[in-house]
Design a protein around this motif. Sequence first.
Motif, mmCIF file in Angstrom:
data_model
loop_
_atom_site.group_PDB
_atom_site.id
_atom_site.type_symbol
_atom_site.label_atom_id
_atom_site.label_comp_id
_atom_site.label_asym_id
_atom_site.label_seq_id
_atom_site.Cartn_x
_atom_site.Cartn_y
_atom_site.Cartn_z
ATOM 1 N N LYS A 292 0.818 -1.216 0.000
ATOM 2 C CA LYS A 292 0.000 0.000 0.000
ATOM 3 C C LYS A 292 0.857 1.273 0.000
ATOM 4 O O LYS A 292 0.523 2.256 -0.654
ATOM 5 N N PHE B 148 -10.311 8.086 -2.570
ATOM 6 C CA PHE B 148 -11.675 7.766 -2.164
ATOM 7 C C PHE B 148 -11.690 6.354 -1.574
ATOM 8 O O PHE B 148 -11.358 5.393 -2.256
ATOM 9 N N GLY B 149 -12.062 6.230 -0.277
ATOM 10 C CA GLY B 149 -12.057 4.924 0.394
ATOM 11 C C GLY B 149 -10.636 4.557 0.798
ATOM 12 O O GLY B 149 -10.104 3.533 0.391
ATOM 13 N N GLU C 23 -12.946 8.339 3.907
ATOM 14 C CA GLU C 23 -13.251 6.954 4.275
ATOM 15 C C GLU C 23 -14.477 6.958 5.186
ATOM 16 O O GLU C 23 -14.636 7.861 5.999
ATOM 17 N N TRP D 73 -8.761 2.443 -4.755
ATOM 18 C CA TRP D 73 -8.123 1.127 -4.924
ATOM 19 C C TRP D 73 -8.909 0.104 -4.100
ATOM 20 O O TRP D 73 -8.999 0.231 -2.884
ATOM 21 N N SER D 74 -9.479 -0.879 -4.790
ATOM 22 C CA SER D 74 -10.241 -1.945 -4.106
ATOM 23 C C SER D 74 -11.368 -1.388 -3.247
ATOM 24 O O SER D 74 -11.571 -1.832 -2.119
ATOM 25 N N VAL E 62 -8.959 -3.680 8.025
ATOM 26 C CA VAL E 62 -9.905 -2.581 7.804
ATOM 27 C C VAL E 62 -11.297 -2.985 8.295
ATOM 28 O O VAL E 62 -12.034 -2.182 8.864
ATOM 29 N N TYR E 63 -11.641 -4.255 8.118
ATOM 30 C CA TYR E 63 -13.006 -4.705 8.428
ATOM 31 C C TYR E 63 -13.119 -5.438 9.757
ATOM 32 O O TYR E 63 -14.196 -5.507 10.340
HETATM 33 C C1 LIG Z 1 -10.952 -3.184 0.785
HETATM 34 S S1 LIG Z 1 -10.949 -1.648 1.589
HETATM 35 C C2 LIG Z 1 -9.660 -0.803 0.716
HETATM 36 C C3 LIG Z 1 -9.083 0.343 1.510
HETATM 37 C C4 LIG Z 1 -7.913 1.032 0.836
HETATM 38 N N1 LIG Z 1 -8.267 1.584 -0.449
HETATM 39 C C5 LIG Z 1 -6.751 0.080 0.719
HETATM 40 O O1 LIG Z 1 -6.504 -0.426 -0.395
HETATM 41 O O2 LIG Z 1 -6.109 -0.149 1.723
HETATM 42 C C6 LIG Z 1 -12.393 -0.851 0.950
HETATM 43 C C7 LIG Z 1 -12.679 0.460 1.632
HETATM 44 O O3 LIG Z 1 -13.726 1.160 0.954
HETATM 45 C C8 LIG Z 1 -14.445 1.865 1.929
HETATM 46 N N2 LIG Z 1 -15.744 2.265 1.403
HETATM 47 C C9 LIG Z 1 -16.788 1.485 1.075
HETATM 48 N N3 LIG Z 1 -17.824 2.228 0.679
HETATM 49 C C10 LIG Z 1 -17.427 3.530 0.721
HETATM 50 C C11 LIG Z 1 -18.056 4.781 0.426
HETATM 51 N N4 LIG Z 1 -19.317 4.854 0.017
HETATM 52 N N5 LIG Z 1 -17.334 5.910 0.577
HETATM 53 C C12 LIG Z 1 -16.042 5.834 0.998
HETATM 54 N N6 LIG Z 1 -15.396 4.690 1.299
HETATM 55 C C13 LIG Z 1 -16.085 3.546 1.170
HETATM 56 C C14 LIG Z 1 -14.526 0.833 3.048
HETATM 57 O O4 LIG Z 1 -14.914 1.407 4.274
HETATM 58 C C15 LIG Z 1 -13.126 0.275 3.067
HETATM 59 O O5 LIG Z 1 -12.265 0.981 3.909
#
Ligand SMILES: C[S@@+](CC[C@H](N)C(=O)[O-])C[C@H]1O[C@@H](n2cnc3c(N)ncnc32)[C@H](O)[C@@H]1O
Length: 276
Positions: A18, A44-45, A68, A116-117, A198-199
């Motif tokens: 990351k 984003f996220g 996030e 990303w993801s 994260v989860y």
């Molecule tokens: C698999 S994690 C990836 C986190 C980060 N991008 C990484 O690669 O470490 C997916 C993330 O998307 C976030 N997420 C999901 N729906 C979202 C939304 N509507 N707005 C912002 N973030 C969101 C989740 O909370 C989670 O932290």
Amino acid sequence: MAEVWSMQNINDPLYRAKFVNCPDIIEDWLSEHGGLAGRDVLEFGCGEGTMSLGMALRKETRRVVGVEILDVLKQCLHLARREIRLESLPANLDLFQITPGQQLLQFGQFDLVYSWSVFEHVSQDLLAQVLSSIKAVLKPQGLFFLQISPLYYSSNGSHMGPWVKEPWAHLSMQEDAFHRALLTAAPTPANVRSEWSVYIPIEADTPTERAALWDTYITLNKVTATQLCRMVREAGLEIVRDYRTKTDAAVPPHLAEIYQEDVLTTEQIVLLMRRA
Ligand SMILES: C[S@@+](CC[C@H](N)C(=O)[O-])C[C@H]1O[C@@H](n2cnc3c(N)ncnc32)[C@H](O)[C@@H]1O
């Protein structure tokens, strides 16, 4: 004052991916479009914010904002202290917790938005809204980089592969049997638990862990590559580059009777977009 940090002692391979690899890949994608130096960037996220931190510390960006919906972004400095010996977050990085679907304009306008993801986790009913709010924060020449892997209909599209190993089990098995298989799977290896931080809180017991995994699975939006491309166009974005990767696994005949082969085998999509 310049931040003091070092990549030499990074212990966690996911942290390295990351902090180092993902920002490097995005920089590579941006190389024909002016690169990252001096740019205003929105992630984003951002999860724990490690990728945003890599962008802020390693890519000479002017400003990086990570948004996030979970409070895991509070972990950013703790992880950075452990992995790269960073004492405090840099002045060019801001991490904000938002509500799902929140408009982003209050954070400014950006040369690059990336995710990303994340997009497979955005609730189906919010997808169009999120895409148009990302478009709204792009500067006129701004770019949006989006990566999803694995896509829902691909062999590990459930994201539950570490527990239910059979490829496409989520599409083949009856839902209650798939749920049972997840609940009764072997204990989760430490490295997988770390990848899911994260989860799943690190101290969670097995029932809590499995409940969080099931919740993650049932909230996947099932978007396909074709649908995603249609939705980004409908949001007023033009696709500049479209890169997809496929699985090597053979499609089981019973699934080939139901689904298009291309949908089953397309594992990853990476898009680079700009305002149409
Ligand atoms: C698999 S994690 C990836 C986190 C980060 N991008 C990484 O690669 O470490 C997916 C993330 O998307 C976030 N997420 C999901 N729906 C979202 C939304 N509507 N707005 C912002 N973030 C969101 C989740 O909370 C989670 O932290």
